[in-house]
Design an enzyme around this catalytic site. Structure first.
Site, PDB file in Angstrom:
ATOM      1  N   LYS A  80       0.868  -1.182   0.000  1.00 23.08           N
ATOM      2  CA  LYS A  80       0.000   0.000   0.000  1.00 23.08           C
ATOM      3  C   LYS A  80       0.901   1.228   0.000  1.00 23.08           C
ATOM      4  O   LYS A  80       2.037   1.183   0.481  1.00 23.08           O
ATOM      5  CB  LYS A  80      -0.858   0.002   1.282  1.00 23.08           C
ATOM      6  CG  LYS A  80      -2.117   0.810   1.178  1.00 23.08           C
ATOM      7  CD  LYS A  80      -3.270   0.027   0.593  1.00 23.08           C
ATOM      8  CE  LYS A  80      -4.523   0.865   0.482  1.00 23.08           C
ATOM      9  NZ  LYS A  80      -5.669   0.108  -0.032  1.00 23.08           N
ATOM     10  N   VAL A 184     -21.207   0.837  -5.961  1.00 21.17           N
ATOM     11  CA  VAL A 184     -21.365  -0.618  -5.804  1.00 21.17           C
ATOM     12  C   VAL A 184     -22.805  -0.962  -5.392  1.00 21.17           C
ATOM     13  O   VAL A 184     -23.446  -1.826  -6.002  1.00 21.17           O
ATOM     14  CB  VAL A 184     -20.371  -1.193  -4.767  1.00 21.17           C
ATOM     15  CG1 VAL A 184     -20.600  -2.686  -4.581  1.00 21.17           C
ATOM     16  CG2 VAL A 184     -18.929  -0.927  -5.190  1.00 21.17           C
ATOM     17  N   ASP A 203     -29.544   5.474   2.191  1.00 21.80           N
ATOM     18  CA  ASP A 203     -28.333   6.222   1.829  1.00 21.80           C
ATOM     19  C   ASP A 203     -28.455   7.612   2.451  1.00 21.80           C
ATOM     20  O   ASP A 203     -29.554   8.172   2.507  1.00 21.80           O
ATOM     21  CB  ASP A 203     -28.208   6.343   0.303  1.00 21.80           C
ATOM     22  CG  ASP A 203     -26.791   6.696  -0.123  1.00 21.80           C
ATOM     23  OD1 ASP A 203     -26.144   5.865  -0.780  1.00 21.80           O
ATOM     24  OD2 ASP A 203     -26.311   7.803   0.219  1.00 21.80           O
ATOM     25  N   ALA A 242     -21.472   0.880   2.281  1.00 20.01           N
ATOM     26  CA  ALA A 242     -21.146   2.299   2.502  1.00 20.01           C
ATOM     27  C   ALA A 242     -19.855   2.396   3.308  1.00 20.01           C
ATOM     28  O   ALA A 242     -18.767   2.360   2.740  1.00 20.01           O
ATOM     29  CB  ALA A 242     -22.302   3.001   3.185  1.00 20.01           C
TER      30      ALA A 242
END
Ligand code: NAD
Length: 359
Positions: A80, A184, A203, A242
């Protein structure tokens, strides 16, 4: 922090620190384990409060990538990168070009692409200096939107979970609560509806809910739910797409579902404790890094020449891999999150052995 002690704790191989005066670049690249192949992992940009915080993040995230690559058996290890800086103010084409030069200097031990705070467009600059960037825009040879295979993989994970719990992968008539209908989540809802399931959606950004709701037939739409209420719904599966850390002391006791399967990264606030809590409550948990591995499969495939049919086939394979995880967890009486880690560790050990053969 003693850096070598931190590296030794989880077996990290290498850390690189880069700075460049005129662009203000400050970057850290950590390579955790390259047994399976060159390290692969995104590049995150954040205004970290301290160098220690950035280092801690890159060590944690690179280790996570070893498991994520290992669980779906791509030929990459975990790495990373973090860029210390505010993504809204500190970016410049030159900063990403010099970052490209530094990554190129690692000689193919590390491949990277977007993560929080960076976009495919940023790495259009980097790829001028390096061939080690993946997930570029399609016109630069990238393989396209990773949300597509990610959502496909989540649905495969949902089907495997249905198979394990109900003896049948058919989703017709099953009920789902989808948290977050962004890139997604919206696609997951679309697949679920096509499979004959019914959905609640939630959401924090209302236009996203409206966009999704418009496309779901009325008889399959159970309702738009206020964000905080999603944990209380009586459904077959809760599908978090989320935020991370949504499985915690406060939420797990409220869940009234049989399983949690979603795309969000780092769903368990505390992997050990909350994995165990879910198991005690008899709620099956699909380890996030397996359920959401479709996007990783796609970017890893770019390193082999990007063949969409291969990405599709490997992503479909999440179904069988998750069943393996569930079987191991049941056999050893351990949380599924721990079972997935064990499968990866065993796989890495086997690959270590075969790599002893000289070529
Ligand atoms: P996104 O930003 O497009 O969508 C996230 C959605 O969640 C947004 O619509 C946002 O408004 C909503 N949201 C935020 N907080 C919420 C809350 N408290 N309750 C309900 N909704 C909330 O992101 P995405 O690309 O769809 O990714 C979703 C999750 O999946 C993230 O955790 C991401 O790290 C993970 N993931 C994504 C990919 C990918 O390829 N895009 C791959 C692997 C994992």
């Amino acid at each position: 922090m003693s850096i070598f002690a931190e590296m030794a704790k989880h077996g990290h191989e290498q850390i690189h620190f880069f700075q460049h005066r005129s662009t203000g670049l400050k970057a850290i690249v950590a390579l955790h384990d390259t047994t399976m192949g060159p390290a692969l992992g995104g590049c995150r940009m954040r205004p970290y409060e301290s160098e220690e915080e950035a280092l801690f993040d890159v060590l944690r995230l690179s280790r996570g990538m070893t498991y994520k690559c290992g669980v779906v058996d791509v030929d990459n290890g975990g790495g990373k990168a973090v860029l210390i800086g505010d993504p809204d103010t500190a970016k410049s084409p030159e900063l990403f070009r010099v970052f490209g030069r530094f990554v190129e200097g690692l000689g193919g031990r590390f491949y990277t692409g977007t993560d929080m705070g960076t976009t495919p467009q940023d790495f259009v600059h980097s790829q001028r200096e390096s061939s080690r960037f993946v997930g570029l825009p399609e016109e630069y040879g990238g393989s396209g939107n990773t949300a597509v295979p990610t959502a496909l993989g989540v649905v495969e994970a949902i089907k495997a979970t249905a198979k394990w719990l109900f003896g049948d992968a058919d989703l017709g008539g099953k009920r789902f609560a989808v948290q977050g209908v962004g890139k997604v989540g919206a696609l997951v809802v679309q697949h679920l509806v096509e499979e004959g399931a019914a959905v609640y959606v939630s959401d924090v950004h209302r236009p996203n809910v409206d966009r999704v709701a418009e496309r779901v037939p009325a008889e399959q739409f159970l309702g738009a739910i206020a964000p905080e209420e999603i944990y209380d719904l009586e459904v077959d599966m809760f599908v978090p797409c989320a935020l991370g850390a949504i499985l915690n002391d406060r939420t797990i006791e409220r869940l009234r579902c049989r399983a949690v399967v979603g795309s969000a990264n780092n769903q368990l606030l505390d992997v050990q404790r909350h994995g165990a809590m879910l198991r005690e409550r008899d709620i099956l948990y699909a380890p996030d890094y397996l359920a959401n591995a479709g996007g990783l499969i796609q970017v890893a495939d770019e390193l082999k020449g990007a063949v969409p049919e291969r990405v599709y086939a490997k992503t479909k394979g999440i179904y069988g891999m998750l069943l393996q995880v569930y079987a191991l967890a049941a056999e050893q009486q351990i949380p599924t999150s721990i079972a997935a880690d064990r499968l990866v560790e065993e796989r890495i050990d086997r690959v270590k052995e075969l790599k002893n053969v000289r070529v």
